[in-house]
Design a protein around this motif. Structure first.
Motif, PDB file in Angstrom:
ATOM      1  N   LEU A 125       0.830  -1.202   0.000  1.00 13.76           N
ATOM      2  CA  LEU A 125       0.000   0.000   0.000  1.00 13.76           C
ATOM      3  C   LEU A 125       0.866   1.255   0.000  1.00 13.76           C
ATOM      4  CD1 LEU A 125      -2.946   0.872   0.020  1.00 13.76           C
ATOM      5  CD2 LEU A 125      -2.889   0.858   2.515  1.00 13.76           C
ATOM      6  N   ASN A 126       1.971   1.217   0.731  1.00 11.90           N
ATOM      7  CA  ASN A 126       2.885   2.355   0.760  1.00 11.90           C
ATOM      8  C   ASN A 126       3.549   2.565  -0.602  1.00 11.90           C
ATOM      9  OD1 ASN A 126       4.372   4.413   2.440  1.00 11.90           O
ATOM     10  ND2 ASN A 126       6.121   3.190   1.769  1.00 11.90           N
ATOM     11  N   LEU A 127       3.870   1.469  -1.288  1.00 11.19           N
ATOM     12  CA  LEU A 127       4.412   1.579  -2.644  1.00 11.19           C
ATOM     13  C   LEU A 127       3.380   2.175  -3.599  1.00 11.19           C
ATOM     14  CD1 LEU A 127       6.310  -1.828  -2.898  1.00 11.19           C
ATOM     15  CD2 LEU A 127       7.356   0.443  -2.949  1.00 11.19           C
ATOM     16  N   TRP A 128       2.132   1.781  -3.423  1.00  9.74           N
ATOM     17  CA  TRP A 128       1.067   2.335  -4.262  1.00  9.74           C
ATOM     18  C   TRP A 128       0.905   3.830  -4.018  1.00  9.74           C
ATOM     19  CZ3 TRP A 128      -4.646   2.827  -3.148  1.00  9.74           C
ATOM     20  CH2 TRP A 128      -5.347   3.173  -4.309  1.00  9.74           C
ATOM     21  N   VAL A 129       1.055   4.241  -2.755  1.00 14.37           N
ATOM     22  CA  VAL A 129       1.003   5.670  -2.423  1.00 14.37           C
ATOM     23  C   VAL A 129       2.116   6.420  -3.149  1.00 14.37           C
ATOM     24  CG1 VAL A 129       1.421   7.323  -0.555  1.00 14.37           C
ATOM     25  CG2 VAL A 129      -0.172   5.430  -0.212  1.00 14.37           C
ATOM     26  N   ARG A 130       3.291   5.824  -3.213  1.00 16.02           N
ATOM     27  CA  ARG A 130       4.397   6.464  -3.928  1.00 16.02           C
ATOM     28  C   ARG A 130       4.113   6.566  -5.426  1.00 16.02           C
ATOM     29  NH1 ARG A 130       9.870   3.601  -2.514  1.00 16.02           N
ATOM     30  NH2 ARG A 130      10.566   5.162  -4.036  1.00 16.02           N
ATOM     31  N   VAL A 131       3.439   5.554  -5.968  1.00 20.22           N
ATOM     32  CA  VAL A 131       3.055   5.604  -7.383  1.00 20.22           C
ATOM     33  C   VAL A 131       2.071   6.743  -7.622  1.00 20.22           C
ATOM     34  CG1 VAL A 131       1.848   4.376  -9.226  1.00 20.22           C
ATOM     35  CG2 VAL A 131       3.495   3.160  -7.794  1.00 20.22           C
ATOM     36  N   LEU A 132       1.087   6.882  -6.734  1.00 20.27           N
ATOM     37  CA  LEU A 132       0.108   7.960  -6.871  1.00 20.27           C
ATOM     38  C   LEU A 132       0.760   9.324  -6.693  1.00 20.27           C
ATOM     39  CD1 LEU A 132      -2.944   6.473  -4.908  1.00 20.27           C
ATOM     40  CD2 LEU A 132      -2.595   6.559  -7.381  1.00 20.27           C
ATOM     41  N   THR A 133       1.688   9.412  -5.748  1.00 21.00           N
ATOM     42  CA  THR A 133       2.392  10.680  -5.530  1.00 21.00           C
ATOM     43  C   THR A 133       3.206  11.068  -6.759  1.00 21.00           C
ATOM     44  OG1 THR A 133       2.546  10.175  -3.164  1.00 21.00           O
ATOM     45  CG2 THR A 133       4.002  11.886  -4.016  1.00 21.00           C
ATOM     46  N   LYS A 134       3.799  10.080  -7.388  1.00 16.90           N
ATOM     47  CA  LYS A 134       4.567  10.337  -8.610  1.00 16.90           C
ATOM     48  C   LYS A 134       3.668  10.886  -9.714  1.00 16.90           C
ATOM     49  CE  LYS A 134       7.620   7.994 -11.902  1.00 16.90           C
ATOM     50  NZ  LYS A 134       8.230   6.694 -12.299  1.00 16.90           N
ATOM     51  N   LYS A 135       2.395  10.502  -9.691  1.00 16.66           N
ATOM     52  CA  LYS A 135       1.430  10.989 -10.683  1.00 16.66           C
ATOM     53  C   LYS A 135       0.754  12.283 -10.240  1.00 16.66           C
ATOM     54  CE  LYS A 135       0.383   6.327 -12.348  1.00 16.66           C
ATOM     55  NZ  LYS A 135      -0.674   5.286 -12.505  1.00 16.66           N
ATOM     56  N   ASN A 136       1.349  12.925  -9.202  1.00 18.79           N
ATOM     57  CA  ASN A 136       0.847  14.201  -8.678  1.00 18.79           C
ATOM     58  C   ASN A 136      -0.547  14.074  -8.068  1.00 18.79           C
ATOM     59  OD1 ASN A 136       3.185  15.658  -9.456  1.00 18.79           O
ATOM     60  ND2 ASN A 136       2.385  15.835 -11.549  1.00 18.79           N
ATOM     61  N   GLN A 137      -0.834  12.915  -7.509  1.00 17.11           N
ATOM     62  CA  GLN A 137      -2.077  12.723  -6.777  1.00 17.11           C
ATOM     63  C   GLN A 137      -1.761  12.699  -5.286  1.00 17.11           C
ATOM     64  OE1 GLN A 137      -4.576   9.509  -8.175  1.00 17.11           O
ATOM     65  NE2 GLN A 137      -3.653   9.578 -10.217  1.00 17.11           N
ATOM     66  N   CYS A 138      -2.528  13.437  -4.530  1.00 16.35           N
ATOM     67  CA  CYS A 138      -2.257  13.536  -3.091  1.00 16.35           C
ATOM     68  C   CYS A 138      -3.571  13.437  -2.322  1.00 16.35           C
ATOM     69  CB  CYS A 138      -1.558  14.859  -2.778  1.00 16.35           C
ATOM     70  SG  CYS A 138      -1.063  15.016  -1.053  1.00 16.35           S
ATOM     71  N   TYR A 139      -3.574  12.578  -1.307  1.00 17.66           N
ATOM     72  CA  TYR A 139      -4.760  12.384  -0.482  1.00 17.66           C
ATOM     73  C   TYR A 139      -4.362  12.459   0.990  1.00 17.66           C
ATOM     74  CZ  TYR A 139      -6.708  10.659  -4.873  1.00 17.66           C
ATOM     75  OH  TYR A 139      -7.111  10.546  -6.178  1.00 17.66           O
ATOM     76  N   SER A 140      -5.333  12.748   1.818  1.00 19.15           N
ATOM     77  CA  SER A 140      -5.058  12.955   3.244  1.00 19.15           C
ATOM     78  C   SER A 140      -4.618  11.680   3.950  1.00 19.15           C
ATOM     79  CB  SER A 140      -6.305  13.521   3.935  1.00 19.15           C
ATOM     80  OG  SER A 140      -7.409  12.639   3.777  1.00 19.15           O
ATOM     81  N   TRP A 141      -4.967  10.519   3.401  1.00 19.30           N
ATOM     82  CA  TRP A 141      -4.646   9.260   4.075  1.00 19.30           C
ATOM     83  C   TRP A 141      -3.238   8.761   3.756  1.00 19.30           C
ATOM     84  CZ3 TRP A 141      -3.777   5.606   0.288  1.00 19.30           C
ATOM     85  CH2 TRP A 141      -4.394   5.809  -0.947  1.00 19.30           C
ATOM     86  N   PHE A 142      -2.488   9.488   2.934  1.00 17.27           N
ATOM     87  CA  PHE A 142      -1.132   9.062   2.588  1.00 17.27           C
ATOM     88  C   PHE A 142      -0.241   8.986   3.832  1.00 17.27           C
ATOM     89  CE2 PHE A 142      -0.790  10.230  -2.216  1.00 17.27           C
ATOM     90  CZ  PHE A 142      -1.820   9.344  -2.471  1.00 17.27           C
ATOM     91  N   ASN A 143      -0.323  10.009   4.684  1.00 21.01           N
ATOM     92  CA  ASN A 143       0.507  10.025   5.893  1.00 21.01           C
ATOM     93  C   ASN A 143       0.137   8.887   6.839  1.00 21.01           C
ATOM     94  OD1 ASN A 143       2.025  12.266   5.146  1.00 21.01           O
ATOM     95  ND2 ASN A 143       0.570  13.716   6.056  1.00 21.01           N
ATOM     96  N   THR A 144      -1.154   8.576   6.902  1.00 25.04           N
ATOM     97  CA  THR A 144      -1.605   7.471   7.755  1.00 25.04           C
ATOM     98  C   THR A 144      -1.017   6.148   7.283  1.00 25.04           C
ATOM     99  OG1 THR A 144      -3.683   8.651   8.171  1.00 25.04           O
ATOM    100  CG2 THR A 144      -3.624   6.297   8.686  1.00 25.04           C
ATOM    101  N   VAL A 145      -0.997   5.955   5.972  1.00 21.75           N
ATOM    102  CA  VAL A 145      -0.419   4.730   5.413  1.00 21.75           C
ATOM    103  C   VAL A 145       1.069   4.649   5.734  1.00 21.75           C
ATOM    104  CG1 VAL A 145       0.156   3.534   3.262  1.00 21.75           C
ATOM    105  CG2 VAL A 145      -2.119   4.509   3.581  1.00 21.75           C
ATOM    106  N   TYR A 146       1.762   5.769   5.605  1.00 19.11           N
ATOM    107  CA  TYR A 146       3.204   5.774   5.875  1.00 19.11           C
ATOM    108  C   TYR A 146       3.493   5.426   7.335  1.00 19.11           C
ATOM    109  CZ  TYR A 146       7.968   7.440   6.489  1.00 19.11           C
ATOM    110  OH  TYR A 146       9.297   7.527   6.803  1.00 19.11           O
ATOM    111  N   VAL A 147       2.758   6.055   8.252  1.00 21.06           N
ATOM    112  CA  VAL A 147       2.963   5.789   9.679  1.00 21.06           C
ATOM    113  C   VAL A 147       2.621   4.341  10.009  1.00 21.06           C
ATOM    114  CG1 VAL A 147       2.185   6.367  12.006  1.00 21.06           C
ATOM    115  CG2 VAL A 147       2.599   8.193  10.345  1.00 21.06           C
ATOM    116  N   ALA A 148       1.510   3.855   9.452  1.00 21.83           N
ATOM    117  CA  ALA A 148       1.114   2.467   9.701  1.00 21.83           C
ATOM    118  C   ALA A 148       2.154   1.492   9.155  1.00 21.83           C
ATOM    119  CB  ALA A 148      -0.249   2.200   9.069  1.00 21.83           C
TER     120      ALA A 148
END
Length: 203
Positions: A125-148
């Protein structure tokens, strides 16, 4: 139980070699992913953002073959042992020993699940967040995923330390022995502390 006595040491060595070759084939691709930036200013435990999409695909495949498949096999073996213990007669198996084995198996399954399942899910899930971030997509739950994900990594590291404690706690004989030693140590300390007082009263 059916294969008991049929597997020789040669069979065990062959199976072990096949498993290690399989594990090596799984982990080998990870060596070819970029682990640092060009200026070596940042290191990655997975890969850089340039190859993160490919690494996500590789990570999912490795999770399925390197975790899910062995976990299901282990769970199946443990379940088979539990069913055998539950169906065995009291005359065949000591009730106290059966209860200890069942408790140990259930606790080990629970501990393994709690420590490893979140790690593999959150890692991908964290890798998927990085993929979305690379595509300039940002959501509030990204930090939660990273901490988890960091918590999940901690649980994986904690598992080898918890396993001996599980065996220590589940083993009633060992626990009883430790309690006995603790009582004896307490009595010994009490006697040592009382000896000077008794000597003063005598004199």
């Amino acid at each position: 139980m059916k294969v008991l006595g049929r597997l020789t040491s040669a069979h065990s060595r062959i199976i072990s070699a096949i498993v290690w070759l399989f594990v090596g084939a799984q982990t080998l691709p990870d060596m070819f992913f970029e682990k640092t930036k060009l200026n070596a200013s940042k290191c990655y435990d997975t890969t850089s953002d340039v190859f993160v999409e490919d690494y996500l695909t590789y990570s999912i495949i490795r999770t399925m073959t390197g975790f899910c498949l062995p976990f299901l096999i282990t769970l199946g073996c443990y379940t088979h042992v539990i069913m055998k213990l539950c169906s065995s007669r009291a005359a065949d198996t000591d009730c106290l020993l059966k209860r200890r084995c069942l408790k140990l198996l259930l606790v080990l399954i629970l501990l393994f699940s709690v420590c490893y399942i979140p790690y593999h899910i959150l890692r991908n899930l964290n890798l998927w967040v990085r993929v979305l971030t690379k595509k300039n997509q940002c959501y509030s739950w990204f930090n939660t995923v990273y901490v988890a994900h960091q918590v999940g990594r901690g649980l994986v590291c904690l598992n080898p330390a918890l396993n001996p404690l599980v065996y220590l706690h589940v083993s009633e004989e060992l626990s009883t022995g430790i309690k006995t030693l603790r009582t004896q140590a307490h009595l010994l300390v009490s006697r040592i502390s009382l000896t000077p007082a008794l000597e003063r009263e005598i004199h």
